[in-house]
Design a protein around this motif. Sequence first.
Motif, mmCIF file in Angstrom:
data_model
loop_
_atom_site.group_PDB
_atom_site.id
_atom_site.type_symbol
_atom_site.label_atom_id
_atom_site.label_comp_id
_atom_site.label_asym_id
_atom_site.label_seq_id
_atom_site.Cartn_x
_atom_site.Cartn_y
_atom_site.Cartn_z
ATOM 1 N N ILE A 64 0.915 -1.100 0.155
ATOM 2 C CA ILE A 64 0.015 0.087 -0.024
ATOM 3 C C ILE A 64 0.928 1.198 -0.029
ATOM 4 C CG2 ILE A 64 -1.547 1.290 1.259
ATOM 5 C CD1 ILE A 64 -2.784 -1.481 2.186
ATOM 6 N N LEU A 65 2.121 1.412 0.730
ATOM 7 C CA LEU A 65 2.974 2.534 0.665
ATOM 8 C C LEU A 65 3.338 2.502 -0.602
ATOM 9 C CD1 LEU A 65 4.814 4.439 2.033
ATOM 10 C CD2 LEU A 65 6.364 2.474 2.534
ATOM 11 N N ILE A 66 3.936 1.534 -1.490
ATOM 12 C CA ILE A 66 4.472 1.653 -2.784
ATOM 13 C C ILE A 66 3.300 2.176 -3.859
ATOM 14 C CG2 ILE A 66 5.327 0.652 -4.787
ATOM 15 C CD1 ILE A 66 7.200 0.783 -2.349
ATOM 16 N N ALA A 67 2.270 1.618 -3.628
ATOM 17 C CA ALA A 67 1.016 2.214 -4.390
ATOM 18 C C ALA A 67 0.732 3.850 -4.174
ATOM 19 C CB ALA A 67 -0.307 1.485 -4.007
ATOM 20 N N THR A 68 0.823 4.191 -2.754
ATOM 21 C CA THR A 68 0.429 5.493 -2.428
ATOM 22 C C THR A 68 1.622 6.311 -2.878
ATOM 23 O OG1 THR A 68 -0.334 4.689 -0.376
ATOM 24 C CG2 THR A 68 0.140 6.797 -0.462
ATOM 25 N N ILE A 69 2.921 6.014 -2.874
ATOM 26 C CA ILE A 69 3.912 6.770 -3.381
ATOM 27 C C ILE A 69 3.532 6.946 -4.892
ATOM 28 C CG2 ILE A 69 6.423 7.040 -4.039
ATOM 29 C CD1 ILE A 69 6.898 5.535 -1.396
ATOM 30 N N ILE A 70 3.402 6.004 -5.791
ATOM 31 C CA ILE A 70 2.976 6.284 -7.284
ATOM 32 C C ILE A 70 1.758 6.928 -7.435
ATOM 33 C CG2 ILE A 70 2.401 4.733 -9.082
ATOM 34 C CD1 ILE A 70 3.890 2.343 -8.105
ATOM 35 N N ILE A 71 0.755 6.785 -6.722
ATOM 36 C CA ILE A 71 -0.335 7.642 -6.753
ATOM 37 C C ILE A 71 -0.103 9.086 -6.513
ATOM 38 C CG2 ILE A 71 -2.865 8.331 -6.112
ATOM 39 C CD1 ILE A 71 -3.103 5.288 -5.490
ATOM 40 N N ARG A 72 0.919 9.266 -5.598
ATOM 41 C CA ARG A 72 1.062 10.817 -5.088
ATOM 42 C C ARG A 72 2.169 11.347 -6.112
ATOM 43 N NH1 ARG A 72 -1.467 13.429 -0.843
ATOM 44 N NH2 ARG A 72 -2.986 11.824 0.176
ATOM 45 N N ILE A 73 2.786 10.577 -6.797
ATOM 46 C CA ILE A 73 3.807 11.195 -7.800
ATOM 47 C C ILE A 73 2.852 11.604 -9.001
ATOM 48 C CG2 ILE A 73 5.519 10.522 -9.429
ATOM 49 C CD1 ILE A 73 6.957 8.891 -7.304
ATOM 50 N N ILE A 74 1.985 10.841 -9.427
ATOM 51 C CA ILE A 74 0.986 11.037 -10.503
ATOM 52 C C ILE A 74 0.235 12.348 -10.314
ATOM 53 C CG2 ILE A 74 -1.160 10.451 -11.791
ATOM 54 C CD1 ILE A 74 -0.120 7.592 -11.200
ATOM 55 N N VAL A 75 -0.065 12.498 -9.207
ATOM 56 C CA VAL A 75 -0.856 13.954 -8.755
ATOM 57 C C VAL A 75 0.098 15.155 -8.411
ATOM 58 C CG1 VAL A 75 -3.200 12.732 -8.092
ATOM 59 C CG2 VAL A 75 -1.504 13.223 -6.330
ATOM 60 N N LEU A 76 1.235 14.735 -8.145
ATOM 61 C CA LEU A 76 2.359 15.767 -7.816
ATOM 62 C C LEU A 76 2.071 17.202 -8.306
ATOM 63 C CD1 LEU A 76 4.897 16.531 -5.919
ATOM 64 C CD2 LEU A 76 6.128 15.345 -7.735
ATOM 65 N N PRO A 77 1.790 17.338 -9.760
ATOM 66 C CA PRO A 77 1.705 18.414 -10.197
ATOM 67 C C PRO A 77 0.673 19.402 -9.643
ATOM 68 C CG PRO A 77 2.228 16.903 -12.109
ATOM 69 C CD PRO A 77 1.980 16.186 -10.803
ATOM 70 N N LEU A 78 -0.336 18.673 -9.463
ATOM 71 C CA LEU A 78 -1.546 19.361 -8.680
ATOM 72 C C LEU A 78 -1.014 19.882 -7.405
ATOM 73 C CD1 LEU A 78 -4.436 17.311 -9.769
ATOM 74 C CD2 LEU A 78 -3.927 19.332 -10.684
ATOM 75 N N MET A 79 -0.332 18.912 -6.600
ATOM 76 C CA MET A 79 -0.105 19.445 -5.175
ATOM 77 C C MET A 79 0.925 20.777 -5.451
ATOM 78 S SD MET A 79 -1.651 17.173 -3.509
ATOM 79 C CE MET A 79 -1.021 17.520 -1.891
ATOM 80 N N VAL A 80 1.720 20.697 -6.402
ATOM 81 C CA VAL A 80 2.846 21.639 -6.442
ATOM 82 C C VAL A 80 1.936 22.752 -6.956
ATOM 83 C CG1 VAL A 80 4.615 22.842 -7.831
ATOM 84 C CG2 VAL A 80 4.662 20.373 -7.444
ATOM 85 N N LYS A 81 0.898 22.853 -7.459
ATOM 86 C CA LYS A 81 0.109 23.902 -7.962
ATOM 87 C C LYS A 81 -0.587 24.547 -6.647
ATOM 88 C CE LYS A 81 -3.772 25.254 -11.010
ATOM 89 N NZ LYS A 81 -3.037 26.382 -11.828
ATOM 90 N N GLN A 82 -1.152 23.610 -5.940
ATOM 91 C CA GLN A 82 -1.784 23.940 -4.511
ATOM 92 C C GLN A 82 -0.734 24.586 -3.739
ATOM 93 O OE1 GLN A 82 -2.912 20.748 -1.903
ATOM 94 N NE2 GLN A 82 -4.328 21.729 -0.913
ATOM 95 N N ILE A 83 0.406 24.046 -3.525
ATOM 96 C CA ILE A 83 1.573 24.976 -2.722
ATOM 97 C C ILE A 83 1.533 26.128 -3.077
ATOM 98 C CG2 ILE A 83 3.781 24.657 -1.688
ATOM 99 C CD1 ILE A 83 3.339 21.467 -1.718
ATOM 100 N N LYS A 84 1.888 26.289 -4.503
ATOM 101 C CA LYS A 84 2.154 27.878 -5.271
ATOM 102 C C LYS A 84 1.177 28.668 -4.966
ATOM 103 C CE LYS A 84 5.368 26.331 -8.838
ATOM 104 N NZ LYS A 84 5.615 26.254 -10.147
ATOM 105 N N SER A 85 -0.402 28.250 -5.001
ATOM 106 C CA SER A 85 -1.395 28.865 -4.784
ATOM 107 C C SER A 85 -1.350 29.319 -3.155
ATOM 108 C CB SER A 85 -2.692 28.278 -4.826
ATOM 109 O OG SER A 85 -3.648 28.675 -4.476
ATOM 110 N N SER A 86 -1.155 28.494 -2.211
ATOM 111 C CA SER A 86 -0.832 28.823 -0.822
ATOM 112 C C SER A 86 0.142 29.990 -0.388
ATOM 113 C CB SER A 86 -0.694 27.607 0.073
ATOM 114 O OG SER A 86 -0.537 27.625 1.355
ATOM 115 N N LYS A 87 1.234 29.616 -1.302
ATOM 116 C CA LYS A 87 2.393 30.658 -1.126
ATOM 117 C C LYS A 87 2.021 31.964 -1.487
ATOM 118 C CE LYS A 87 6.753 31.418 -0.438
ATOM 119 N NZ LYS A 87 7.681 31.228 1.033
ATOM 120 N N LYS A 88 1.338 32.036 -2.670
ATOM 121 C CA LYS A 88 0.811 33.659 -3.289
ATOM 122 C C LYS A 88 -0.141 33.932 -2.168
ATOM 123 C CE LYS A 88 1.140 32.713 -8.033
ATOM 124 N NZ LYS A 88 0.463 32.807 -9.421
#
Length: 252
Positions: A64-88
């Motif tokens: 489940i850990l490996i599956a979670t990491i793979i899923i999170r890498i796939i959605v990473l661009p969205l998470m980066v966008k969220q963090i940038k929005s939070s920074k702004k």
Amino acid sequence: MSRRTLSILMLTMLVLVLSGCNPQAAAPIGPDATGIWDKYFVYPLSWLIKESALILGNNYGLGILIATIIIRIIVLPLMVKQIKSSKKMQEIQPEMQKIREKHKNDPQKAQAETMALFQKSGVNPLAGCLPMLVQMPILIAFYHAIIRTTEINSQTFMWLTLGEKDPYYILPIVAAITTYLQSKMMGQATQGNPQMQMMIIMMPLMILAIAVTLPSALSLYWVYGNLFTIVQTYFLYRDKGNMPTPKGGASK
């Protein structure tokens, strides 16, 4: 609709959807799955968890850990966008505070000027909800993959049976704590906003209430995901090359 309201509605919908799922009535999932939902969402997740577990000595907790990491890498661009929005949002907090103080007796005027500030600064206050919107169907598909795959829900990991609730409520509590830490880090931009600060408290409580009723494998996925996001946020907030800087000066 505010980000706080949208988050509450999404969590409420998650509770209703998952509470309506009956593991006994659900058909087992396999490579012969049909339908868009089963074939392209549920079965791929079931397969990913099983294959990851096999690589790691038939350890489904680590699978489940490996599956979670793979899923999170796939959605990473969205998470980066969220963090940038939070920074702004963090950068314009002083101006937002001035608007609230200036129009403390006129909420509509304060709202109008705040929205104008968002537009001027290129900030979308709902951008931070996008990752949650994407993760909702993933979380529901993950739940189906667990309850409809005997190889997963019958396995044990530490004190847990993955297809059953945590008998000691340890994992739901950890899920709530890591949700709080994640929300606190992402909420750096909401300092001085009582509603968003209240949301930082409410979210972990809602996650705790949900987690105590669900299979421990789902709580494990949530904890793994939170830890991934906490580490990711820690580094991205300090990576000045990826973070926008205020005009006329360097970011702190």
